[in-house]
Design an enzyme around this catalytic site. Structure first.
Site, mmCIF file in Angstrom:
data_model
loop_
_atom_site.group_PDB
_atom_site.id
_atom_site.type_symbol
_atom_site.label_atom_id
_atom_site.label_comp_id
_atom_site.label_asym_id
_atom_site.label_seq_id
_atom_site.Cartn_x
_atom_site.Cartn_y
_atom_site.Cartn_z
ATOM 1 N N CYS A 159 43.527 41.167 54.241
ATOM 2 C CA CYS A 159 42.988 42.309 53.486
ATOM 3 C C CYS A 159 43.822 43.574 53.634
ATOM 4 C CB CYS A 159 41.538 42.570 53.872
ATOM 5 S SG CYS A 159 40.452 41.238 53.328
ATOM 6 N N HIS A 169 37.779 42.625 44.319
ATOM 7 C CA HIS A 169 36.510 41.914 44.450
ATOM 8 C C HIS A 169 35.641 42.174 43.232
ATOM 9 C CE1 HIS A 169 37.209 40.970 48.674
ATOM 10 N NE2 HIS A 169 37.567 42.229 48.862
ATOM 11 N N HIS A 194 37.019 48.925 38.063
ATOM 12 C CA HIS A 194 38.427 48.774 37.702
ATOM 13 C C HIS A 194 39.304 49.889 38.279
ATOM 14 C CE1 HIS A 194 36.793 45.688 35.104
ATOM 15 N NE2 HIS A 194 38.020 45.176 35.108
ATOM 16 N N GLU A 245 30.432 41.702 48.542
ATOM 17 C CA GLU A 245 31.865 41.710 48.286
ATOM 18 C C GLU A 245 32.353 40.352 47.782
ATOM 19 O OE1 GLU A 245 34.652 43.911 51.027
ATOM 20 O OE2 GLU A 245 35.310 41.869 51.436
#
Length: 150
Positions: free
Chosen positions: A25, A31, A75, A136
């Site tokens: 990560c 996600h 986004h 998530e």
């Protein structure tokens, strides 16, 4: 009158990277987040009120969460503004990307704390934020409860 909890579900797509993390990560990735917002209050008892019988109009709750969270994070790519990712963020912004710089590590845990504060500020006085669940992945989520934070 009884207190009632109502929940509205939301979804949004967000990218992030965890600077300094020792796993995958640390790389920029995204996600499909799912956010459950639960508020608590008494249904309106005034029969002359157009919202009679409602704790809060689902549309009113939707407007708050969309304006504060979904429309902002959907986004977007989120970076901690106190990391070297700011150079990458500038490059992405210069190329027309939606980038958010926040003052925390953009983990689900820290995002849900941020979301709780933003939503609480917008709720009517007689409505309290009860809990948030930020999912998530299909198997991983963070939860915030007012009762844990009083």
């Amino acid at each position: 009158m009884s207190n009632i909890r109502i929940t509205k579900k939301f979804s949004f797509e967000t990218g992030h990277a965890l600077y300094g993390y020792d796993g995958k990560c640390k790389n920029v990735h995204g996600h499909s987040y799912r956010l459950d917002v639960t508020v608590i209050g008494s249904p309106i008892s005034d029969s002359s009120n157009v919202k009679f019988g409602m704790v809060i109009d689902f549309g009113d709750l939707k407007k708050i969460v969309k304006e504060e969270i979904v429309n902002v994070f959907d986004h977007a790519t989120v970076f901690n503004k106190n990391t070297p990712h700011v150079e990458l963020a500038k490059e992405l912004k210069d190329r027309g990307h939606n980038v958010l710089l926040v003052n925390y590590q953009p983990t689900s845990e820290m995002m849900v704390i941020d979301f709780a504060e933003k939503i609480k500020q917008r709720l009517p006085k007689n409505i309290k934020l009860h809990s948030l669940k930020l999912q998530e992945t299909a198997t991983s989520f963070a939860e915030w409860y007012a009762s844990d934070n009083d």
